[in-house]
Enzyme design. Structure first.
Site, PDB file in Angstrom:
ATOM      1  N   LYS A  91     105.924  54.754  41.855  1.00 47.20           N
ATOM      2  CA  LYS A  91     106.771  55.371  41.649  1.00 47.20           C
ATOM      3  C   LYS A  91     107.821  55.178  42.719  1.00 47.20           C
ATOM      4  O   LYS A  91     106.633  55.553  43.623  1.00 47.20           O
ATOM      5  CB  LYS A  91     107.624  55.814  41.041  1.00 47.20           C
ATOM      6  CG  LYS A  91     106.994  55.599  39.346  1.00 47.20           C
ATOM      7  CD  LYS A  91     107.064  57.497  37.779  1.00 47.20           C
ATOM      8  CE  LYS A  91     106.749  56.525  36.849  1.00 47.20           C
ATOM      9  NZ  LYS A  91     106.782  58.004  36.184  1.00 47.20           N
TER      10      LYS A  91
ATOM     11  N   ARG B 176      97.981  58.542  34.588  1.00 48.59           N
ATOM     12  CA  ARG B 176      98.726  56.966  33.678  1.00 48.59           C
ATOM     13  C   ARG B 176      99.037  55.801  35.239  1.00 48.59           C
ATOM     14  O   ARG B 176     100.215  56.018  36.114  1.00 48.59           O
ATOM     15  CB  ARG B 176     100.148  56.832  33.184  1.00 48.59           C
ATOM     16  CG  ARG B 176     100.402  55.950  32.800  1.00 48.59           C
ATOM     17  CD  ARG B 176     102.102  55.885  32.272  1.00 48.59           C
ATOM     18  NE  ARG B 176     102.700  55.015  31.409  1.00 48.59           N
ATOM     19  CZ  ARG B 176     103.426  53.958  31.540  1.00 48.59           C
ATOM     20  NH1 ARG B 176     103.460  54.059  33.646  1.00 48.59           N
ATOM     21  NH2 ARG B 176     104.394  53.147  31.408  1.00 48.59           N
TER      22      ARG B 176
END
Ligand code: YH5
Length: 281
Positions: free
Chosen positions: A220, A255
């Protein structure tokens, strides 16, 4: 082998399977299906505990996908994974109850709803009806507008209040409390310092609610920002560092895109935590 999660012992690794055209560009559904199954087989061999199947991009600014399109992408893939890999846990990354329902009918075990069951009023009832796990993720706004100047008086207090309201709502709709997983939603309506503070104080949510915690930080933009504006392809090492930190802090599920390297990082941290298991005299 049963497909339930025993929390509190180790950090589970959830491998991301994007079934969106930008990740499986080929038009033809058979090719996509083959690629998806191949990728799942690889992630399982690399140590993934859970496969998270998603048919809509929820990246900042992304446009929603029509229901029929999402169903066509997700449901056949969940069915195929369940037939080929009967023991693997399958999660479905959706905020649409119709997608969740059909995925659960096809053999999914976890509903991973980035809206915390807010966007679709039927979602909580579906999770309750199937007795599946449900991820309650925090998001401020919607994927389209969440990164437009998000503001908090106290990010931890606001997420804690949100979790309390969404847990009450879920339980009020018949979801067993023991089936709820909490996720503070890294990158979902947060500035860099909000994401960093959430990770810094990650134990506060487990202390407050006693429920398992999931973190999705893989590749991210917060990693890009810390490392000097590097693109997603150069965010693996930053991701591994966060995974090791999460394992050290006892986060229950991470995740990730890159299963092999993140599984290795988690295993190494867990060996240190459990050094006594390695004693020979
Ligand atoms: C999450 O945190 N995130 S989809 C932008 C990127 C990279 C990755 C390159 N689903 C989460 O993975 N579900 C997504 O820039 C999620 N927690 C849970 N539970 C966004 C994503 C991503 C976005």
């Amino acid at each position: 082998m049963d497909r339930d999660l025993k929390f509190g012992h180790r950090t589970y690794v959830m491998g991301i399977l994007n079934v969106t055209p930008d990740s499986f560009y080929d038009g033809g559904r058979y090719v996509s299906m083959d690629m998806a199954i191949q990728r799942v087989e690889q992630m399982i061999s690399e140590g993934a505990d859970i496969i998270d199947v998603g048919g809509e991009s929820t990246r900042p600014g992304a446009e929603p996908v029509p229901l029929e399109v999402e169903l066509q992408r997700v449901v056949p893939v969940v069915k195929a994974i369940r037939v080929r890999f009967p023991d693997i846990l399958i999660s479905v990354d959706t905020y649409k109850s119709a997608v969740a329902r059909q995925a659960l009918e096809a053999g999914a075990d976890i509903v991973n709803d980035i809206s915390g069951m807010q966007f679709d009023p039927e979602m909580a009832k579906v999770v309750a009806e199937f007795g599946s796990y449900g991820v309650i993720m925090h998001i401020k706004g919607t994927p389209k507008d969440m990164q437009v100047n998000p503001k908090y008086e106290d990010v931890i207090a606001e997420i804690t209040d949100y979790f309390r309201r969404r847990i009450d709502y879920a339980v009020g709709n018949g979801i067993d409390r023991s089936k709820i997983i909490l996720d503070p939603g890294i990158g979902f309506g947060k500035k860099l310092w909000h994401n960093l503070r959430i990770l810094n104080e990650i134990e506060r949510f487990r202390d407050e609610f006693g429920l398992p915690i999931l973190i999705g930080a893989s590749r991210k933009s917060m990693i890009g920002m810390v490392l000097g504006n590097v693109p997603p392809e150069q965010r693996l090492e930053g991701t591994i560092a966060i995974s090791a930190y999460c394992a050290m802090k006892g986060v229950d599920i991470i995740r990730v895109h890159d299963v092999k390297s993140n599984v290795m990082a988690v295993k190494m941290v867990e060996a240190i935590k459990n050094w006594q298991k390695f004693t020979s005299e």
